[in-house]
Every structure is written in structure tokens, then in C-alpha cells.
Write a protein that holds these residues in place. Structure first.
Motif, PDB file in Angstrom:
ATOM      1  N   PRO A   1     -11.171 103.216  -4.681  1.00 10.82           N
ATOM      2  CA  PRO A   1     -11.508 101.629  -6.025  1.00 10.82           C
ATOM      3  C   PRO A   1      -9.962 102.202  -5.380  1.00 10.82           C
TER       4      PRO A   1
ATOM      5  N   ASN B   1     -17.253  91.816  -9.815  1.00  8.24           N
ATOM      6  CA  ASN B   1     -17.310  92.945 -10.726  1.00  8.24           C
ATOM      7  C   ASN B   1     -16.449  93.703 -10.957  1.00  8.24           C
ATOM      8  N   GLU B   2     -15.463  93.313  -9.775  1.00  5.16           N
ATOM      9  CA  GLU B   2     -13.742  93.712  -9.524  1.00  5.16           C
ATOM     10  C   GLU B   2     -13.125  93.210 -11.102  1.00  5.16           C
TER      11      GLU B   2
ATOM     12  N   ASN C   1     -14.279  92.362 -13.801  1.00  7.01           N
ATOM     13  CA  ASN C   1     -14.927  93.154 -15.294  1.00  7.01           C
ATOM     14  C   ASN C   1     -14.313  94.492 -14.767  1.00  7.01           C
ATOM     15  N   ARG C   2     -14.235  95.415 -13.571  1.00  7.56           N
ATOM     16  CA  ARG C   2     -13.744  96.789 -13.466  1.00  7.56           C
ATOM     17  C   ARG C   2     -12.272  96.804 -14.818  1.00  7.56           C
TER      18      ARG C   2
ATOM     19  N   LYS D   1     -11.972  96.207 -17.826  1.00  8.47           N
ATOM     20  CA  LYS D   1     -12.856  97.357 -19.023  1.00  8.47           C
ATOM     21  C   LYS D   1     -11.225  98.853 -18.650  1.00  8.47           C
ATOM     22  N   GLU D   2     -10.997  99.143 -16.930  1.00 10.26           N
ATOM     23  CA  GLU D   2      -9.948  99.707 -16.770  1.00 10.26           C
ATOM     24  C   GLU D   2      -8.226  99.871 -17.947  1.00 10.26           C
TER      25      GLU D   2
END
Length: 214
Positions: free
Chosen positions: A78, A112-113, A115-116, A119-120
Motif C-alpha cells: 500500500p 476506496n483509495e 477514502n483511505r 482517513k489516513e
């Protein structure tokens, strides 16, 4: 005064373009397969479908197989978005929010990326609208994602500014009738001549917004 700002993600909020390319090329090297292109400019701002058409241009069955295998490879390797967050992002978003700008994120990347990353990097709080070109029928350079962002923000095109970097993204924004500012990359060259103006950093971008907000 402008009322809304729509950001691209990769190359604007996070400096991910070279990291994405390195990961793809490493995957192909481990497979012992030569990709269709190793040129970063062939992938900048592109949809996932276009990226794989460039990586594997002539063999549809191989393309589908490799794309499926790459999903697992990506999980094991990732991108750490906190390490590629561009300097000045948080300060810029904080200022825009304080000045009551409506803020949207419109990326050609996968939801999804997106949102990741949000969040991160703890940035989700700043965005009123988040859109992925992978979830709509026509990704960039089609203007659909920007027209959808305008609709969700409830604003006309003349009231918004887009911050982009890639040729694909700039074309999409301009085709939607939006004033477009391009963030100049620091580590590679790209044609941004179609943009209304080019800025060298997010700090300069912040100064521009402070100027038009006076």
C-alpha cells in the motif's frame, strides 16, 4: 467572490503519481513481463481502465488476469498517504473552510483509495462532496465528474475553481466550463498550458485564494 473549490487528488493533494508508477513497474518486473509503457506521462490523471490498456495494450485475457493479480499485490504494497501528502494541504483546506467555501474532491481514482487517503491524512472533515470517476459512466477527460460535483455542491460553474495537475484533468474541468488552476509538479514536466493559470505550490495557491477573498 468564488464560492466553491473542487480538488483533484493525485498530484494535487498527494504526490502519488511516481509512487503508483513504481509500484506497477515493480509488479511487472516480478512477473517478468514488459509493460506497454514505462513513461509516467502516459498514466497521469488516467482512469484505471486506461492505465491497464496502456500497461497491456494487445492481450485482453492477459490484461484481465494481471489486473486481478495486481489487486492483491496492491494490498500487500500500500501507498502510505501520510508520507506523500503535499506540503500546505491542511492549511489551504482549513482556510477555505473558514472562509465558507464549498469544497469538493473529484478524482479519477478508485473510491476506496480516495477514502483511505482521506482517513489516513485526516482530511475528510474538510470536504462537502467526494466523487470518484471510477463510479460514474464516463471518467476524465470527460467533464461528467465535474458537472456532477457542481450539481452536488449546488453551484454554477462560474462560481467555482478547480485545482488540477494533469492534462486529462485540466481538459475535463475546462470542458465543464470551470476556471482551472494547475499545480505544477516538482519532479516531472507536464503540459499545463490549457489551464487558466499555473501555480508553483500550495502556498502560492493559498495566497491566490486570500487575494480573491479580500
Amino acid at each position: 467572490m468564488k464560492q466553491g473549490v473542487i480538488f483533484d487528488m493525485d498530484g494535487v493533494l498527494v504526490n502519488t503519481e511516481t509512487a503508483y508508477l513504481d509500484r506497477r513497474l515493480n509488479f511487472f518486473r516480478e512477473k517478468g513481463i514488459q509493460p506497454g509503457s514505462e513513461n509516467l506521462s502516459d498514466y497521469l490523471g488516467a482512469s484505471n481502465q486506461h492505465i491497464w490498456e496502456v500497461l497491456v495494450p494487445n492481450d485482453l485475457d492477459q490484461r484481465r488476469l494481471l489486473e486481478k493479480e495486481y489487486l492483491q499485490y496492491r494490498v500487500k504494497h500500500p501507498i502510505d498517504y501520510t508520507k506523500v501528502l503535499n506540503k500546505g494541504v491542511r492549511g489551504l483546506l482549513c482556510y477555505l473552510q473558514q472562509m465558507d467555501f464549498a469544497i469538493a474532491l473529484a478524482s479519477a481514482g478508485e473510491l476506496n483509495e480516495i477514502n483511505r487517503m482521506l482517513k489516513e491524512c485526516e482530511l475528510g472533515y474538510y470536504f462537502d462532496v467526494v466523487l470518484s470517476g471510477e463510479t460514474i459512466s464516463r471518467n476524465k477527460p470527460d467533464p461528467m465528474i465535474y458537472k456532477m460535483a457542481l450539481k452536488k455542491l449546488g453551484l454554477p460553474a462560474f462560481d467555482c475553481i478547480v485545482v488540477e495537475d494533469s492534462v486529462t484533468g485540466i481538459k475535463a474541468a475546462k470542458s465543464a466550463g470551470l476556471e482551472t488552476w494547475a499545480l505544477k509538479p516538482k519532479s516531472y514536466r507536464i503540459d499545463q498550458s490549457y489551464a487558466d493559470q499555473v501555480v508553483n505550490s500550495l502556498e502560492e495557491l493559498l495566497q491566490n485564494f486570500q487575494r480573491i477573498s479580500e
